[in-house]
Scaffold this active site. Structure first.
Site, PDB file in Angstrom:
ATOM      1  CG  HIS A 240      -1.981  -0.986   1.197  1.00 22.30           C
ATOM      2  ND1 HIS A 240      -2.401  -1.696   2.276  1.00 22.30           N
ATOM      3  CD2 HIS A 240      -2.719  -1.393   0.163  1.00 22.30           C
ATOM      4  CE1 HIS A 240      -3.366  -2.510   1.912  1.00 22.30           C
ATOM      5  NE2 HIS A 240      -3.568  -2.348   0.627  1.00 22.30           N
TER       6      HIS A 240
ATOM      7  NE  ARG B  74       1.204  -5.809 -12.345  1.00 21.01           N
ATOM      8  CZ  ARG B  74       2.171  -5.057 -12.885  1.00 21.01           C
ATOM      9  NH1 ARG B  74       2.036  -3.754 -13.000  1.00 21.01           N
ATOM     10  NH2 ARG B  74       3.292  -5.619 -13.293  1.00 21.01           N
TER      11      ARG B  74
ATOM     12  NE  ARG C 295      -2.188  -9.844 -14.179  1.00 23.10           N
ATOM     13  CZ  ARG C 295      -0.994  -9.544 -13.691  1.00 23.10           C
ATOM     14  NH1 ARG C 295       0.092  -9.795 -14.384  1.00 23.10           N
ATOM     15  NH2 ARG C 295      -0.881  -8.972 -12.511  1.00 23.10           N
TER      16      ARG C 295
ATOM     17  CD  GLU D  64       2.711 -14.073 -15.464  1.00 22.23           C
ATOM     18  OE1 GLU D  64       3.331 -13.099 -15.013  1.00 22.23           O
ATOM     19  OE2 GLU D  64       1.491 -14.249 -15.250  1.00 22.23           O
TER      20      GLU D  64
ATOM     21  CG  ASP E 134       5.574 -13.712 -11.976  1.00 26.44           C
ATOM     22  OD1 ASP E 134       6.080 -13.982 -10.878  1.00 26.44           O
ATOM     23  OD2 ASP E 134       4.540 -13.023 -12.095  1.00 26.44           O
TER      24      ASP E 134
ATOM     25  CB  CYS F 225       3.123  -6.036 -19.891  1.00 24.29           C
ATOM     26  SG  CYS F 225       2.701  -7.700 -19.386  1.00 24.29           S
TER      27      CYS F 225
HETATM   28  C1  PEP Z   1       5.266  -9.976 -14.794  1.00 23.83           C
HETATM   29  O1  PEP Z   1       5.268 -11.028 -14.135  1.00 23.83           O
HETATM   30  O2  PEP Z   1       6.241  -9.549 -15.426  1.00 23.83           O
HETATM   31  C2  PEP Z   1       4.041  -9.146 -14.866  1.00 23.83           C
HETATM   32  C3  PEP Z   1       3.923  -8.141 -15.701  1.00 23.83           C
HETATM   33  O3  PEP Z   1       3.061  -9.423 -13.994  1.00 23.83           O
HETATM   34  P1  PEP Z   1       3.106  -9.028 -12.450  1.00 23.83           P
HETATM   35  O4  PEP Z   1       4.288  -8.131 -12.234  1.00 23.83           O
HETATM   36  O5  PEP Z   1       1.809  -8.383 -12.174  1.00 23.83           O
HETATM   37  O6  PEP Z   1       3.253 -10.385 -11.818  1.00 23.83           O
HETATM   38 MG    MG Z   2       3.449 -11.863 -13.330  1.00 25.81          MG
END
Ligand code: PEP
Ligand code: MG
Length: 566
Positions: free
Chosen positions: A193, A297, A333, A416, A440, A485
């Site tokens: 947060h 997200r 997503r 990912e 990830d 992304c």
């Molecule tokens: C990632 O894993 O690169 C991604 C964009 O998703 P998050 O950071 O929300 O896991």
């Molecule tokens: Mg991710």
């Protein structure tokens, strides 16, 4: 004590801040155990109840302040704290402990809080671990009121850099307003947060620096580098001047880059969209010239709830975002609870399947209001993705039975998990688009913790680069859109590499959109492709970084130097 002292944490909100330190919450509370006799039980209960109502009033005031300044979007962050003030598991349990065990309120509070936190801290999911901090924050508020202490007030004099163990969200609302220009916390992660609110208030922040190894004095000059996660305490006058120049240049640079184009030196247009966590970021995304939202997200709307919002509530949020962005596309997503494997599409329990259907239906309904795409995170097997598509069709059928309308929309997947990259050709036959999550992907390929402050360098590891190249090549052959992304695209060196590997669409945090365009304008794709080919033969992420800086630095040098990258 040597100065300057250098700390490293997680870059949570970009920009550079320079100012005298203001350390808060340094006095660690010592909790004392006290037995109370029968006659004092009722006065102890009354003391506790008074603390609860004062704490609640304080949070309500912060909620009002936040709503006045930033609309109602962030109110749920504080609503959960208000709910916790009436929670039977917490508040009633503390009163019962005082009554039954005849112990003082502070000790009872601490006992109950630790008991509630234990299973949360043991959970694999960072989402649940983050909830344990919520309990700590409520505990902190209640203890403060039990001790009759007042909250630290922001300094009334010039700009200050706030240094804290952690901030409760209510304190963050209060403390991140001017004159605070920067924030450093011992605790926290990029998705905590405190980090979200720092980005909202535009305050450069480094979180999670760990136990402060140096005793920082109020008024010592502190430099906060929200790009790299570096913090300097007791900076020399020269360092201070250099940081001030970077800060001012970056502010001017952002202003000038608001409406520039993203065309490479050799004339290829690159699509730059924004990663968004909350609806209030949409305005800034548009101001910064984002061509759409490449990653929304959605799990952030659940941060403060025991379960996701209803279909209507979600629809309302999605509809607002889609309409504000129209005709640009928004890629929603589905909820991503990260490490929590129980929430992956193929093995959802009944309850979670119901949650997912609620969400998919809300997105399908919103798709009629503008340009929408839907994607699933953490897809690891082809069956899983087929299952996700089937679920979308089932939702569409149910909506049509309910006479609700839904438009056709592209259904894509995050790449990912290494298995998805390795089988990218097969996934490309099933999905309408790929969005590559380098955060990830690097985490699962290299087996390191993504909360590690050195994690920013990891996607450049040649093992990850090979997976990235394989994925974009498969997408290109199948003539399907493929964006990056993950945060690799937000790092100028990583972005140059992504372009060289063949990525033509990227999605980056809202505040990074202008910087990404500036990098793109300085890259020559032919050279970048040569550098990428060589990078695949390197043996470490450091070697790749060096290679990129060396070979692309001629054009990007001035820009990188300004941002302190090279
Ligand atoms: C990632 O894993 O690169 C991604 C964009 O998703 P998050 O950071 O929300 O896991
Ligand atoms: Mg991710």
């Amino acid at each position: 004590m040597t100065r300057p002292a250098r700390l490293k944490g997680i870059a949570a909100s970009i920009g550079v801040a320079v100012g005298p330190a203001r350390v808060i919450g340094r006095e660690r509370r010592r909790l004392s155990y006290r037995r109370i006799d029968e006659e004092t039980v009722s006065s102890e209960l009354a003391r506790f109840e008074q603390a609860v109502s004062k704490s609640r009033a304080e949070i309500e005031a912060a909620r009002q302040e936040l709503t006045q300044q930033h609309g109602s979007t962030y109110a749920p962050i504080l609503d959960v704290y208000l709910l916790m003030h009436g929670d039977a598991l917490l508040i009633d349990a503390i009163s019962e402990t005082i009554r039954n065990e005849r112990i003082n309120a502070e000790w009872a509070l601490s006992r109950v809080a630790e008991h509630l936190k234990k299973p949360l801290l043991e959970d694999a999911s960072s989402y649940f671990r983050e909830r344990a901090h919520d309990i700590d924050h409520v505990k902190e508020h209640l203890l403060r009121h039990l001790h009759g202490e007042h909250r630290s007030e922001p300094s009334t004099e010039g700009p200050t850099v706030l240094i804290a163990h952690d901030l409760t969200p209510a304190d963050a609302v209060h403390m991140l307003a001017p004159p605070t220009v920067g924030l450093v916390t011992e605790m926290g992660a990029g998705s905590s947060h405190t980090a979200i609110l720092a980005r909202t208030f535009g305050v450069p922040a480094v979180v999670g620096v760990g136990p402060l190894p140096v005793e920082i004095e109020d008024d010592e000059v502190v430099l906060v580098d929200g790009f790299s996660g570096d913090v300097t305490v007791g900076a020399s006058p020269e360092e201070r001047r250099a940081a001030e120049i970077r800060r001012d240049r970056f502010t001017a640079f952002l202003e000038a880059e608001r409406s520039t184009s993203a065309v490479t030196r050799d004339g290829v247009s690159i699509s730059v969209t924004a990663n968004v966590e909350l609806p209030s970021e949409v305005e800034a995304a548009l101001e910064n010239g984002a061509e759409g939202i490449g990653l929304y997200r959605t799990e952030f709307m659940c941060l403060d709830r025991m379960e996701p919002p209803s279909e209507d509530e979600q629809f309302e949020v999605y509809r607002r975002v889609v309409t504000a962005m129209a005709p640009k596309t928004v890629v929603f997503r589905t909820f991503d609870w990260r490490g929590d494997k129980r929430l992956r599409v193929h093995d959802l329990g009944e309850r979670q399947r119901a949650w997912m259907k609620t969400q998919v239906k809300a997105v399908l309904r919103a798709s009629g209001e503008g340009s929408v795409a839907l994607m699933f995170p953490m897809v690891a097997t082809v069956e899983e993705f087929r299952g996700a598509r089937a679920l979308v069709e089932q939702c569409r059928g149910e909506l049509s039975n309910e006479s609700a309308s839904s438009a056709e929309l592209p259904i894509g997947m995050m790449v990912e998990v290494p298995s998805a990259a390795l089988l990218a050709e097969r996934f490309a036959q099933q999905a309408d688009f790929f969005a590559v999550g380098t955060n990830d992907l690097a985490h699962y390929t290299l087996a390191f913790d993504r909360r590690d402050s050195r994690s920013a360098a990891r996607p450049l590891d040649p093992a990850v680069l090979r997976l990235l190249e394989r994925t974009v090549a498969a997408a290109t052959r199948a003539d399907m859109p493929c964006s990056m992304c993950g945060d690799m695209a937000a790092d100028p060196v990583g972005l140059s590499m992504a372009l060289g590997l063949g990525y033509r669409q990227i999605s980056v945090p809202v505040s990074v959109v202008p910087l990404a365009r500036a990098v793109i304008r300085n890259v020559d794709l032919r050279t970048a492709a040569e550098v990428a080919r060589d990078a695949l033969e390197c043996s470490s992420a450091d070697a790749v970084r060096e290679l990129v800086v060396d070979r692309l630095g001629a054009h990007l040098g001035a820009l990188w130097e300004e941002q302190g990258i090279a």
